[in-house]
Design a protein around this motif. Structure first.
Motif, mmCIF file in Angstrom:
data_model
loop_
_atom_site.group_PDB
_atom_site.id
_atom_site.type_symbol
_atom_site.label_atom_id
_atom_site.label_comp_id
_atom_site.label_asym_id
_atom_site.label_seq_id
_atom_site.Cartn_x
_atom_site.Cartn_y
_atom_site.Cartn_z
ATOM 1 N N ILE A 1 -16.481 21.357 -14.676
ATOM 2 C CA ILE A 1 -16.737 19.954 -14.348
ATOM 3 C C ILE A 1 -17.647 19.916 -13.135
ATOM 4 O O ILE A 1 -17.327 20.498 -12.096
ATOM 5 C CB ILE A 1 -15.429 19.206 -14.064
ATOM 6 N N GLN A 2 -18.777 19.246 -13.274
ATOM 7 C CA GLN A 2 -19.801 19.269 -12.234
ATOM 8 C C GLN A 2 -20.281 17.865 -11.912
ATOM 9 O O GLN A 2 -20.749 17.137 -12.778
ATOM 10 C CB GLN A 2 -20.981 20.119 -12.701
ATOM 11 N N PHE A 3 -20.129 17.458 -10.655
ATOM 12 C CA PHE A 3 -20.666 16.200 -10.154
ATOM 13 C C PHE A 3 -21.683 16.512 -9.056
ATOM 14 O O PHE A 3 -21.428 17.361 -8.195
ATOM 15 C CB PHE A 3 -19.572 15.299 -9.584
ATOM 16 N N THR A 4 -22.806 15.833 -9.093
ATOM 17 C CA THR A 4 -23.867 16.066 -8.116
ATOM 18 C C THR A 4 -23.942 14.899 -7.151
ATOM 19 O O THR A 4 -23.938 13.737 -7.558
ATOM 20 C CB THR A 4 -25.228 16.237 -8.820
ATOM 21 N N LEU B 1 -23.638 11.609 -9.177
ATOM 22 C CA LEU B 1 -24.087 11.683 -10.570
ATOM 23 C C LEU B 1 -23.098 12.520 -11.376
ATOM 24 O O LEU B 1 -22.548 13.501 -10.879
ATOM 25 C CB LEU B 1 -25.481 12.313 -10.650
ATOM 26 N N ASP B 2 -22.892 12.142 -12.627
ATOM 27 C CA ASP B 2 -21.969 12.883 -13.472
ATOM 28 C C ASP B 2 -22.658 14.079 -14.121
ATOM 29 O O ASP B 2 -23.778 14.451 -13.746
ATOM 30 C CB ASP B 2 -21.338 11.961 -14.532
ATOM 31 N N HIS B 3 -22.002 14.673 -15.111
ATOM 32 C CA HIS B 3 -22.514 15.871 -15.767
ATOM 33 C C HIS B 3 -23.808 15.619 -16.533
ATOM 34 O O HIS B 3 -24.521 16.552 -16.888
ATOM 35 C CB HIS B 3 -21.446 16.417 -16.713
ATOM 36 N N GLU B 4 -24.102 14.348 -16.828
ATOM 37 C CA GLU B 4 -25.344 13.999 -17.528
ATOM 38 C C GLU B 4 -26.381 13.455 -16.565
ATOM 39 O O GLU B 4 -27.365 12.862 -16.979
ATOM 40 C CB GLU B 4 -25.039 12.971 -18.621
ATOM 41 N N HIS B 5 -26.131 13.646 -15.264
ATOM 42 C CA HIS B 5 -27.041 13.184 -14.216
ATOM 43 C C HIS B 5 -27.217 11.668 -14.243
ATOM 44 O O HIS B 5 -28.294 11.158 -13.928
ATOM 45 C CB HIS B 5 -28.391 13.891 -14.332
ATOM 46 N N LYS B 6 -26.139 10.959 -14.613
ATOM 47 C CA LYS B 6 -26.101 9.509 -14.567
ATOM 48 C C LYS B 6 -25.123 9.088 -13.471
ATOM 49 O O LYS B 6 -24.211 9.847 -13.147
ATOM 50 C CB LYS B 6 -25.648 8.934 -15.916
ATOM 51 N N PRO B 7 -25.311 7.903 -12.876
ATOM 52 C CA PRO B 7 -24.362 7.454 -11.848
ATOM 53 C C PRO B 7 -22.925 7.518 -12.368
ATOM 54 O O PRO B 7 -22.634 7.051 -13.471
ATOM 55 C CB PRO B 7 -24.805 6.015 -11.571
ATOM 56 N N LEU B 8 -22.060 8.102 -11.574
ATOM 57 C CA LEU B 8 -20.672 8.291 -11.990
ATOM 58 C C LEU B 8 -19.974 6.939 -12.112
ATOM 59 O O LEU B 8 -20.068 6.091 -11.230
ATOM 60 C CB LEU B 8 -19.936 9.158 -10.965
ATOM 61 N N SER B 9 -19.265 6.748 -13.223
ATOM 62 C CA SER B 9 -18.553 5.501 -13.483
ATOM 63 C C SER B 9 -17.060 5.772 -13.625
ATOM 64 O O SER B 9 -16.631 6.905 -13.870
ATOM 65 C CB SER B 9 -19.079 4.838 -14.765
ATOM 66 N N GLU B 10 -16.263 4.704 -13.475
ATOM 67 C CA GLU B 10 -14.824 4.830 -13.649
ATOM 68 C C GLU B 10 -14.478 5.245 -15.081
ATOM 69 O O GLU B 10 -13.505 5.961 -15.308
ATOM 70 C CB GLU B 10 -14.145 3.507 -13.303
ATOM 71 N N THR B 11 -15.283 4.784 -16.030
ATOM 72 C CA THR B 11 -15.041 5.149 -17.424
ATOM 73 C C THR B 11 -15.173 6.647 -17.627
ATOM 74 O O THR B 11 -14.340 7.283 -18.291
ATOM 75 C CB THR B 11 -16.034 4.414 -18.345
ATOM 76 N N THR B 12 -16.219 7.237 -17.052
ATOM 77 C CA THR B 12 -16.414 8.687 -17.176
ATOM 78 C C THR B 12 -15.288 9.456 -16.509
ATOM 79 O O THR B 12 -14.774 10.436 -17.053
ATOM 80 C CB THR B 12 -17.765 9.087 -16.562
ATOM 81 N N VAL B 13 -14.895 8.992 -15.330
ATOM 82 C CA VAL B 13 -13.810 9.665 -14.619
ATOM 83 C C VAL B 13 -12.530 9.642 -15.434
ATOM 84 O O VAL B 13 -11.837 10.660 -15.590
ATOM 85 C CB VAL B 13 -13.579 9.007 -13.243
ATOM 86 N N GLU B 14 -12.202 8.483 -16.006
ATOM 87 C CA GLU B 14 -10.963 8.368 -16.787
ATOM 88 C C GLU B 14 -11.034 9.192 -18.065
ATOM 89 O O GLU B 14 -10.050 9.803 -18.485
ATOM 90 C CB GLU B 14 -10.719 6.884 -17.131
ATOM 91 N N LEU B 15 -12.211 9.249 -18.677
ATOM 92 C CA LEU B 15 -12.367 10.028 -19.906
ATOM 93 C C LEU B 15 -12.150 11.518 -19.628
ATOM 94 O O LEU B 15 -11.443 12.199 -20.384
ATOM 95 C CB LEU B 15 -13.770 9.799 -20.473
ATOM 96 N N ILE B 16 -12.732 12.016 -18.558
ATOM 97 C CA ILE B 16 -12.536 13.420 -18.203
ATOM 98 C C ILE B 16 -11.069 13.678 -17.859
ATOM 99 O O ILE B 16 -10.488 14.685 -18.271
ATOM 100 C CB ILE B 16 -13.446 13.812 -17.030
ATOM 101 N N ARG B 17 -10.489 12.778 -17.108
ATOM 102 C CA ARG B 17 -9.090 12.964 -16.692
ATOM 103 C C ARG B 17 -8.171 13.043 -17.899
ATOM 104 O O ARG B 17 -7.247 13.861 -17.950
ATOM 105 C CB ARG B 17 -8.681 11.798 -15.781
ATOM 106 N N ARG B 18 -8.408 12.185 -18.885
ATOM 107 C CA ARG B 18 -7.562 12.186 -20.083
ATOM 108 C C ARG B 18 -7.740 13.452 -20.912
ATOM 109 O O ARG B 18 -6.866 13.818 -21.681
ATOM 110 C CB ARG B 18 -7.899 10.954 -20.940
ATOM 111 N N SER B 19 -8.884 14.101 -20.768
ATOM 112 C CA SER B 19 -9.148 15.298 -21.568
ATOM 113 C C SER B 19 -8.559 16.558 -20.941
ATOM 114 O O SER B 19 -8.603 17.615 -21.554
ATOM 115 C CB SER B 19 -10.658 15.484 -21.759
#
Length: 240
Positions: free
Chosen positions: A117-120, A221-239
């Protein structure tokens, strides 16, 4: 003669009373049975069955920058640590959902957490992050400068939960002359498969990234180099 007539009248009256009682009992029984039939007709019969609908998960592709991945692999804790758990495996489930048309049903795909898991964190200012400012922010959140020349979050057993590398090759931070060091951003990374409690570490991981971003005026930025969102965080957490 009067006595005989009186006896006949008494007998006739008794017969009339008995006949009336029998008739009353008959009609009462018939009315009772009718009321039972009407009550049964009013009872609703529920023949519907409700099925549990499957939860739809959003797609989460496992993508990360190859150059950074090389740095992460070299900076990761050594695999010989016995206190860490084995590789992450997607949780198995035997839950089944009934469907009216089994032939047309297509099960939802499963999404596992990425192996890294990589955040920039990218600086909003053109000059980038200064080394002293980075060291100060990392010290506030309890990150330690490790022997790999990157910053690390260590657990109670002094094992690495996650690390922070520089975006400037080879990804390390200088030990001295921090006031002269600048970099455009830093990379926070963790390997959930190497952790005993990846969800708890991920929560700490996200909180640390967000705090440092606020402290240093940066954008996460998230793993796709897009601004990190709560949706992305929750999706990763659930996985995890």
């Amino acid at each position: 003669m009067d006595k005989e007539l009186l006896r006949i009248v008494i007998i006739a009256t008794g017969l009339i009373i008995i006949t009336g009682m029998l008739a009353w009992a008959f009609f009462k029984s018939k009315k009772y049975r009718q009321s039972l039939d009407d009550f049964d007709d009013k009872i609703p019969v529920n023949t519907e069955r409700h099925l549990r609908e499957p939860i739809d998960d959003d797609d989460f592709p496992d993508i990360f920058d190859e150059e950074v991945a090389v740095t992460l692999a070299s900076a990761a804790p050594q695999g010989g640590e016995a206190s860490k758990s084995g590789r992450y495996q997607a949780p198995a489930s035997d839950d089944r959902v009934e469907h009216d048309d089994e032939e047309d049903y297509v099960p939802e795909p499963r999404f596992a957490a990425p192996s890294i898991i990589q955040f920039t964190l990218v600086a909003n200012q053109e000059e980038g992050f200064n080394g002293l400012d980075l060291a100060h922010a990392f010290n506030i959140v309890g990150l330690e400068y490790g022997n790999l020349n990157i910053y690390e979050r260590l657990d109670a057993n002094r094992l690495v939960d996650f690390g922070v590398a520089s975006m400037v090759k080879p990804g390390t931070f200088p030990e001295h002359d921090l006031e002269a060091y600048y970099c455009p951003g830093v990379v926070f990374f963790m390997q959930p498969g190497e952790l005993d409690d990846p969800v708890a570490v991920f929560d700490d991981f996200v909180q640390t990234v967000v705090f440092v971003a606020t402290e240093l005026d940066g954008t996460v930025l998230d793993h796709e180099h897009k601004p990190l969102s709560e949706t992305t965080v929750e999706l990763i957490r659930r996985s995890l």
